[in-house]
Design a protein around this motif. Structure first.
Motif, mmCIF file in Angstrom:
data_model
loop_
_atom_site.group_PDB
_atom_site.id
_atom_site.type_symbol
_atom_site.label_atom_id
_atom_site.label_comp_id
_atom_site.label_asym_id
_atom_site.label_seq_id
_atom_site.Cartn_x
_atom_site.Cartn_y
_atom_site.Cartn_z
ATOM 1 N N ASN A 198 41.178 33.220 35.036
ATOM 2 C CA ASN A 198 41.005 33.123 36.475
ATOM 3 C C ASN A 198 39.725 33.865 36.844
ATOM 4 O O ASN A 198 39.687 35.084 36.823
ATOM 5 N N LEU A 199 38.696 33.141 37.183
ATOM 6 C CA LEU A 199 37.420 33.753 37.530
ATOM 7 C C LEU A 199 37.179 33.807 39.034
ATOM 8 O O LEU A 199 36.123 34.245 39.465
ATOM 9 N N ASP A 200 38.146 33.386 39.818
ATOM 10 C CA ASP A 200 38.016 33.416 41.268
ATOM 11 C C ASP A 200 38.534 34.763 41.774
ATOM 12 O O ASP A 200 39.739 34.986 41.878
ATOM 13 N N LEU A 201 37.610 35.689 42.077
ATOM 14 C CA LEU A 201 38.003 37.038 42.475
ATOM 15 C C LEU A 201 38.730 37.079 43.818
ATOM 16 O O LEU A 201 39.405 38.060 44.124
ATOM 17 N N GLN A 202 38.597 36.033 44.611
ATOM 18 C CA GLN A 202 39.265 36.024 45.913
ATOM 19 C C GLN A 202 40.762 35.782 45.782
ATOM 20 O O GLN A 202 41.522 36.059 46.705
ATOM 21 N N THR A 203 41.205 35.269 44.653
ATOM 22 C CA THR A 203 42.634 35.017 44.464
ATOM 23 C C THR A 203 43.335 36.172 43.769
ATOM 24 O O THR A 203 44.556 36.191 43.688
#
Length: 125
Positions: free
Chosen positions: A8-13
């Motif tokens: 998971n590279l989406d830091l907002q999640t």
């Protein structure tokens, strides 16, 4: 060997725990304090150079933008001090090293910093 694991590279999640946010902010406030030392030493040098230099430093400090920067420096220093005391207390065993204690002490450090930041804002303005 190829590993089949999710990435998971989406830091907002990603939802960081309070202790992780406190640790990140402690490092950021340390960098801000390090940079602030240079700025404050420069201002001190100007103010001690001569009476005209003192007047120049006083004029610099009367700017609203500079007061805001100075308030930010004081806030970063206050947080770094509170979080540093928290870490020292945990290192000396005065606070147990558990998830609940880490969360609780991180919240206390943040609340104390907010209070100190408000007091610094009143003092600066």
């Amino acid at each position: 060997m190829k590993k089949q694991r999710p990435v998971n590279l989406d830091l907002q999640t990603i939802r960081f725990p309070v202790a992780a946010i406190a640790s990140i902010l402690h490092r950021v406030s340390g960098v801000i304090s390090f940079v602030a030392v240079g700025i404050l030493l420069w201002l001190l040098g100007i103010s001690l150079s001569s009476p005209e230099g003192f007047a120049q430093a006083a004029a610099i400090m009367n700017s609203g933008f500079v007061k805001f920067i100075f308030w930010g420096i004081l806030t970063a220093l206050a947080y770094h001090t509170c979080a540093g005391i928290r870490h020292l207390m945990m290192d000396f065993g005065m606070i147990e090293e558990s998830l609940a204690a880490g969360t609780r002490t991180a919240q206390v450090a943040m609340v104390v910093t907010v209070v100190l930041s408000i007091l610094a804002g009143v003092w600066v303005w």
